[in-house]
Design a protein around this motif. Structure first.
Motif, PDB file in Angstrom:
ATOM      1  N   MET A 223      42.212 -12.849   8.237  1.00  0.00           N
ATOM      2  CA  MET A 223      41.155 -13.820   8.548  1.00  0.00           C
ATOM      3  C   MET A 223      40.416 -13.410   9.812  1.00  0.00           C
ATOM      4  SD  MET A 223      41.632 -17.652   9.998  1.00  0.00           S
ATOM      5  CE  MET A 223      41.486 -17.139  11.697  1.00  0.00           C
ATOM      6  N   ASN A 224      39.089 -13.459   9.738  1.00  0.00           N
ATOM      7  CA  ASN A 224      38.292 -13.197  10.936  1.00  0.00           C
ATOM      8  C   ASN A 224      38.194 -14.480  11.752  1.00  0.00           C
ATOM      9  OD1 ASN A 224      36.502 -12.013  12.801  1.00  0.00           O
ATOM     10  ND2 ASN A 224      34.750 -12.830  11.679  1.00  0.00           N
ATOM     11  N   ASN A 225      38.664 -14.446  12.992  1.00  0.00           N
ATOM     12  CA  ASN A 225      38.581 -15.627  13.845  1.00  0.00           C
ATOM     13  C   ASN A 225      37.144 -15.807  14.301  1.00  0.00           C
ATOM     14  OD1 ASN A 225      38.772 -17.451  16.131  1.00  0.00           O
ATOM     15  ND2 ASN A 225      40.985 -17.085  16.068  1.00  0.00           N
ATOM     16  N   ALA A 226      36.616 -17.023  14.132  1.00  0.00           N
ATOM     17  CA  ALA A 226      35.226 -17.313  14.505  1.00  0.00           C
ATOM     18  C   ALA A 226      34.967 -17.072  15.993  1.00  0.00           C
ATOM     19  CB  ALA A 226      34.881 -18.753  14.138  1.00  0.00           C
ATOM     20  N   LEU A 227      36.021 -17.089  16.815  1.00  0.00           N
ATOM     21  CA  LEU A 227      35.864 -16.800  18.245  1.00  0.00           C
ATOM     22  C   LEU A 227      35.322 -15.397  18.484  1.00  0.00           C
ATOM     23  CD1 LEU A 227      39.278 -18.221  19.489  1.00  0.00           C
ATOM     24  CD2 LEU A 227      37.038 -19.093  20.189  1.00  0.00           C
ATOM     25  N   LEU A 228      35.527 -14.496  17.511  1.00  0.00           N
ATOM     26  CA  LEU A 228      35.151 -13.094  17.694  1.00  0.00           C
ATOM     27  C   LEU A 228      33.731 -12.791  17.217  1.00  0.00           C
ATOM     28  CD1 LEU A 228      38.573 -11.679  16.501  1.00  0.00           C
ATOM     29  CD2 LEU A 228      37.796 -11.942  18.864  1.00  0.00           C
ATOM     30  N   ASN A 229      33.037 -13.803  16.693  1.00  0.00           N
ATOM     31  CA  ASN A 229      31.665 -13.584  16.229  1.00  0.00           C
ATOM     32  C   ASN A 229      30.697 -13.584  17.401  1.00  0.00           C
ATOM     33  OD1 ASN A 229      32.624 -13.620  13.610  1.00  0.00           O
ATOM     34  ND2 ASN A 229      32.199 -15.806  13.319  1.00  0.00           N
ATOM     35  N   PRO A 230      29.656 -12.738  17.351  1.00  0.00           N
ATOM     36  CA  PRO A 230      28.648 -12.766  18.422  1.00  0.00           C
ATOM     37  C   PRO A 230      27.854 -14.065  18.395  1.00  0.00           C
ATOM     38  CG  PRO A 230      28.004 -11.237  16.683  1.00  0.00           C
ATOM     39  CD  PRO A 230      29.375 -11.716  16.336  1.00  0.00           C
ATOM     40  N   ILE A 231      27.168 -14.339  19.490  1.00  0.00           N
ATOM     41  CA  ILE A 231      26.347 -15.556  19.594  1.00  0.00           C
ATOM     42  C   ILE A 231      25.205 -15.298  20.560  1.00  0.00           C
ATOM     43  CG2 ILE A 231      27.820 -16.528  21.431  1.00  0.00           C
ATOM     44  CD1 ILE A 231      27.200 -19.327  20.242  1.00  0.00           C
ATOM     45  N   GLN A 232      24.102 -15.972  20.318  1.00  0.00           N
ATOM     46  CA  GLN A 232      22.943 -15.882  21.198  1.00  0.00           C
ATOM     47  C   GLN A 232      23.013 -17.000  22.233  1.00  0.00           C
ATOM     48  OE1 GLN A 232      21.169 -13.230  20.432  1.00  0.00           O
ATOM     49  NE2 GLN A 232      19.731 -13.414  22.160  1.00  0.00           N
ATOM     50  N   LEU A 233      22.880 -16.642  23.514  1.00  0.00           N
ATOM     51  CA  LEU A 233      22.856 -17.626  24.606  1.00  0.00           C
ATOM     52  C   LEU A 233      21.536 -17.423  25.336  1.00  0.00           C
ATOM     53  CD1 LEU A 233      24.682 -19.784  26.125  1.00  0.00           C
ATOM     54  CD2 LEU A 233      25.179 -17.944  27.730  1.00  0.00           C
ATOM     55  N   GLY A 234      20.537 -18.229  24.978  1.00  0.00           N
ATOM     56  CA  GLY A 234      19.199 -17.980  25.524  1.00  0.00           C
ATOM     57  C   GLY A 234      18.732 -16.602  25.105  1.00  0.00           C
ATOM     58  N   SER A 235      18.364 -15.761  26.056  1.00  0.00           N
ATOM     59  CA  SER A 235      17.907 -14.411  25.743  1.00  0.00           C
ATOM     60  C   SER A 235      19.052 -13.409  25.696  1.00  0.00           C
ATOM     61  CB  SER A 235      16.876 -13.966  26.783  1.00  0.00           C
ATOM     62  OG  SER A 235      17.481 -13.949  28.064  1.00  0.00           O
ATOM     63  N   LEU A 236      20.281 -13.865  25.957  1.00  0.00           N
ATOM     64  CA  LEU A 236      21.442 -12.975  26.009  1.00  0.00           C
ATOM     65  C   LEU A 236      22.181 -12.969  24.667  1.00  0.00           C
ATOM     66  CD1 LEU A 236      22.795 -14.336  29.399  1.00  0.00           C
ATOM     67  CD2 LEU A 236      21.782 -12.071  29.081  1.00  0.00           C
ATOM     68  N   THR A 237      22.573 -11.790  24.214  1.00  0.00           N
ATOM     69  CA  THR A 237      23.440 -11.679  23.041  1.00  0.00           C
ATOM     70  C   THR A 237      24.859 -11.433  23.521  1.00  0.00           C
ATOM     71  OG1 THR A 237      21.627 -10.732  21.761  1.00  0.00           O
ATOM     72  CG2 THR A 237      23.839 -10.477  20.872  1.00  0.00           C
ATOM     73  N   LEU A 238      25.752 -12.378  23.229  1.00  0.00           N
ATOM     74  CA  LEU A 238      27.134 -12.276  23.678  1.00  0.00           C
ATOM     75  C   LEU A 238      27.991 -11.659  22.579  1.00  0.00           C
ATOM     76  CD1 LEU A 238      27.526 -15.792  25.368  1.00  0.00           C
ATOM     77  CD2 LEU A 238      26.521 -13.690  26.291  1.00  0.00           C
ATOM     78  N   ASN A 239      28.972 -10.845  22.971  1.00  0.00           N
ATOM     79  CA  ASN A 239      29.794 -10.110  22.010  1.00  0.00           C
ATOM     80  C   ASN A 239      30.765 -10.998  21.252  1.00  0.00           C
ATOM     81  OD1 ASN A 239      28.640  -7.647  22.699  1.00  0.00           O
ATOM     82  ND2 ASN A 239      30.082  -7.308  24.375  1.00  0.00           N
ATOM     83  N   ASN A 240      31.131 -12.121  21.839  1.00  0.00           N
ATOM     84  CA  ASN A 240      32.059 -13.041  21.178  1.00  0.00           C
ATOM     85  C   ASN A 240      31.853 -14.433  21.759  1.00  0.00           C
ATOM     86  OD1 ASN A 240      33.894 -13.335  23.573  1.00  0.00           O
ATOM     87  ND2 ASN A 240      34.312 -11.167  23.166  1.00  0.00           N
ATOM     88  N   ARG A 241      32.618 -15.385  21.265  1.00  0.00           N
ATOM     89  CA  ARG A 241      32.464 -16.789  21.655  1.00  0.00           C
ATOM     90  C   ARG A 241      33.592 -17.255  22.574  1.00  0.00           C
ATOM     91  NH1 ARG A 241      29.206 -19.673  17.310  1.00  0.00           N
ATOM     92  NH2 ARG A 241      28.065 -17.960  16.347  1.00  0.00           N
ATOM     93  N   ILE A 242      34.228 -16.295  23.233  1.00  0.00           N
ATOM     94  CA  ILE A 242      35.352 -16.583  24.133  1.00  0.00           C
ATOM     95  C   ILE A 242      34.818 -16.647  25.554  1.00  0.00           C
ATOM     96  CG2 ILE A 242      37.554 -15.712  25.005  1.00  0.00           C
ATOM     97  CD1 ILE A 242      37.744 -14.167  22.259  1.00  0.00           C
ATOM     98  N   VAL A 243      35.066 -17.760  26.221  1.00  0.00           N
ATOM     99  CA  VAL A 243      34.579 -17.980  27.583  1.00  0.00           C
ATOM    100  C   VAL A 243      35.737 -17.909  28.564  1.00  0.00           C
ATOM    101  CG1 VAL A 243      33.396 -19.609  29.136  1.00  0.00           C
ATOM    102  CG2 VAL A 243      32.729 -19.466  26.714  1.00  0.00           C
ATOM    103  N   MET A 244      35.542 -17.180  29.647  1.00  0.00           N
ATOM    104  CA  MET A 244      36.440 -17.301  30.794  1.00  0.00           C
ATOM    105  C   MET A 244      35.841 -18.381  31.685  1.00  0.00           C
ATOM    106  SD  MET A 244      37.539 -14.544  33.696  1.00  0.00           S
ATOM    107  CE  MET A 244      38.446 -15.083  35.158  1.00  0.00           C
ATOM    108  N   PRO A 245      36.437 -19.573  31.732  1.00  0.00           N
ATOM    109  CA  PRO A 245      35.835 -20.667  32.500  1.00  0.00           C
ATOM    110  C   PRO A 245      36.106 -20.517  33.998  1.00  0.00           C
ATOM    111  CG  PRO A 245      37.850 -21.420  31.470  1.00  0.00           C
ATOM    112  CD  PRO A 245      37.676 -19.977  31.060  1.00  0.00           C
ATOM    113  N   PRO A 246      35.396 -21.278  34.812  1.00  0.00           N
ATOM    114  CA  PRO A 246      35.589 -21.170  36.263  1.00  0.00           C
ATOM    115  C   PRO A 246      36.964 -21.665  36.679  1.00  0.00           C
ATOM    116  CG  PRO A 246      34.145 -23.007  35.726  1.00  0.00           C
ATOM    117  CD  PRO A 246      34.377 -22.267  34.456  1.00  0.00           C
ATOM    118  N   MET A 247      37.643 -20.863  37.508  1.00  0.00           N
ATOM    119  CA  MET A 247      38.965 -21.239  38.025  1.00  0.00           C
ATOM    120  C   MET A 247      39.045 -20.848  39.493  1.00  0.00           C
ATOM    121  SD  MET A 247      41.454 -20.050  34.922  1.00  0.00           S
ATOM    122  CE  MET A 247      40.555 -18.535  34.579  1.00  0.00           C
TER     123      MET A 247
END
Length: 365
Positions: free
Chosen positions: A1-25
């Motif tokens: 199964m392909n995890n949807a987290l690994l799909n690319p996504i558009q964020l404004g003008s940026l193309t992100l490689n996946n949907r995994i975020v490192m949040p602020p810590m």
């Protein structure tokens, strides 16, 4: 199964490689004096650049905005130069990084802000809240917060200017955008939540009034750098740092609608994440999804499977993994291959140097 987290996504003008975020810590490793981001922080973020998006740790917009010892700022030229080390290192690894702009309001102590009295929406002390100060040792010294003074209109104008300048400084430092920290009981949250805001002017009372400061901060950030480089973090149901709202679902659905009008690039929802915390109601998530049309990020107690499911269900577009990113610099690879996650050492989260920051290895079979 392909995890949807690994799909690319558009964020404004940026193309992100996946949907995994490192949040602020918060990691409290900034160089002293001056609260300057440094080489070990650059290494730490570069190690984690395979995240689709990194949101760097909370970064104070002014000396008065600082809540804890050893946290970085973004208001001096030296701080801007310090952050350039991190943004350069992340970009060299192909990553995307936003700065989180932070003003803690009342969640501080005079020792952290040059002896001044903290400021807030109202002169209400946060109950049972501690912050850490530099007490001359390497370990954080925890102290109770003090009563703040209510911000005047002049104070509000001054802080709006500081947010505006901090956004410009973040872009100068090489960040791809900024996230406004409007969560977890800090200054913007102190205006939003009914129990921390007892003002009787246009910033208090009605829901519209309590959202006015958020509205004005977001407007000045967009004026500085454009809506496609501005995200906002909210924490609708947490009671962190003593901010409580009498009707959080109504309040935060209205906040999401307000932010949607501003067309910000993403909305980042911090869910309650302690082990026995209640789940965020699905109906509330559906209401937020309906209210906000750009990228919606959730962070909380997500596992790869539950993150995948949230995206598949259309409730979220990206998922933040906080503590797992501390101990797993290669987290996207571990998710992709089903490798086990390493556990972080809680004793090295705040303060210190490389240990517990940059010495976690990538997975070896």
């Amino acid at each position: 199964m392909n995890n949807a987290l690994l799909n690319p996504i558009q964020l404004g003008s940026l193309t992100l490689n996946n949907r995994i975020v490192m949040p602020p810590m918060t990691r409290s490793r900034a160089s002293q004096p001056g609260d300057v981001a440094n080489d070990i922080m650059a290494t730490y973020y570069a190690q984690r650049a395979s995240a689709g998006l990194i949101v760097a740790e909370g970064t104070q917009i002014s000396a008065m905005g600082k809540g804890y010892a050893w946290t970085p700022g973004i208001y001096s030229q030296e701080q801007i130069q310090g952050w350039k080390k991190t943004t350069d290192a992340v970009h060299q690894q192909g990553g995307v990084i936003f700065a989180q702009l932070w003003h803690v309001g009342r969640v501080t102590h005079p020792d952290n802000i040059g002896g001044e009295q903290p400021i807030s929406s109202s002169a209400i002390r946060a109950e049972n809240v501690k912050v850490f100060v530099d007490n001359g040792t390497n370990a954080p010294g925890f102290v109770d917060v003090v009563e703040p003074r209510a911000m005047t209109h002049e104070d509000i104008g001054q802080v709006l200017k500081e947010y505006h300048q901090a956004a410009l400084n973040a872009i100068e430092a090489g960040f791809d955008g900024i996230e406004l920290h409007a969560a977890n009981g800090y200054l913007v949250n102190q205006f939003i939540d009914s129990e921390s805001n007892h003002r009787t002017d246009e910033y208090g009372g009605s829901l519209e009034n309590r959202l006015r400061f958020l509205d004005q901060v977001v407007a000045t950030l967009i004026d500085a750098i454009g809506a496609d480089r501005v995200g906002v973090r909210l924490a609708p149901l947490t009671t962190l740092n003593g901010t409580v709202d009498a009707n959080p679902i109504e309040t935060y659905t209205a906040a999401a609608k307000l932010l949607n009008k501003h067309n910000i690039v993403y909305l980042h929802i911090a869910e309650v994440d302690w082990d026995d915390a209640p789940d965020t109601p699905v109906e509330f998530k559906k209401a937020l999804r309906e209210a906000f049309s750009n990228v919606l990020i959730y962070a909380g107690r997500y596992k790869p499977q539950t993150g995948h499911q949230a995206i598949e269900d259309g409730l979220a577009d990206m998922i933040g993994f906080g503590r797992p990113f501390v101990a797993n610099p290669d987290l996207p690879s571990r998710i992709a291959h089903g490798y086990p996650f390493a556990e972080h050492d809680p004793n090295t989260l705040f303060g210190g140097a490389e240990q517990g920051l940059t010495d976690y290895p990538v997975y070896q079979k």
